[in-house]
Design a protein around this motif. Structure first.
Motif: not given
Length: 224
Positions: A149, A67, A139
């Protein structure tokens, strides 16, 4: 405009994940798995006193899983004050994400209010002693194996008389410091997660993931 029937939403421990159309069931499962791993391990380390900043630790774990998170450009200002966490979050998601992400998150929060079991799971999972840490994560697919997101995080002091319903939906809850809310724009490399981390994450959770997940029905009663 996105049809509410095409939006999917899941309570994953103390987070509410919302998926716009185009995110497949397999993709949703793996996004939820990574988020749950970060929450569970961050919660354990916070409870043991190993890290004082729950969100920073949670964010580091997500980053390790693929991420890529960063604050929005400029100064991220809190949403409107004294309107409850729900409207505060939606204002920020709309400002730094999109109107579609905010609308989908609003529909998911409305659905959460109608489902007591999911709300109870969210309530228990967001509590860390006298602190509450909760996230909303709308998302959308960016392209290929990349997903975008908006990660909204709120932390606040809670007492035994509070619950998730009070915190999320009551506009006059005292002592909420909205400056404590934090927003991150995230791009998730799902292929990286699957190739390098998924097997280890599954082993760490030991098949317990389903006890932390509740899918929501976003169709309101009486809707066609």
């Amino acid at each position: 405009m996105t049809n509410v029937s095409d939006v999917q939403a899941t309570v994953v421990a103390g987070s509410l994940a919302v998926f716009l159309p185009g995110v497949s069931a397999a993709d949703r499962e793996d996004i939820l798995l990574g988020n749950l791993f970060a929450q569970v391990t961050a919660r354990e380390e916070y409870a043991e006193g190993l890290v004082p900043d729950w969100f920073a630790n949670y964010r580091r774990k997500l980053s390790f899983l693929g991420w890529d998170a960063a604050p929005p450009p400029g100064v991220a200002l809190p949403g409107p004050d004294r309107v409850g966490v729900k409207l505060n979050a939606l204002a920020q998601i709309k400002q730094y994400g999109s109107a579609a992400l905010a609308a989908a998150t609003g529909n998911a929060l409305d659905a959460l209010a109608r489902e007591p079991q999911a709300l109870d799971l969210f309530d228990v999972s967001m509590r860390h002693g006298t602190q509450a840490h909760l996230q909303f994560m709308p998302c959308v697919r960016h392209s290929g194996d990349y997903f975008d997101m908006v990660l909204y995080h709120m932390e606040t002091v809670v007492d035994r008389t509070w619950n998730a319903r009070t915190l999320l939906y009551n506009p006059v809850v005292a002592h909420i410091d909205y400056s404590k809310s934090r927003l991150q724009l995230v791009r998730f490399n799902l292929r990286l997660f699957r190739d390098q981390h998924k097997q280890r994450v599954q082993a760490r959770l030991q098949g317990k993931a389903t006890s932390f997940l509740r899918n929501l029905n976003l169709t309101a009663p009486g809707s066609p």
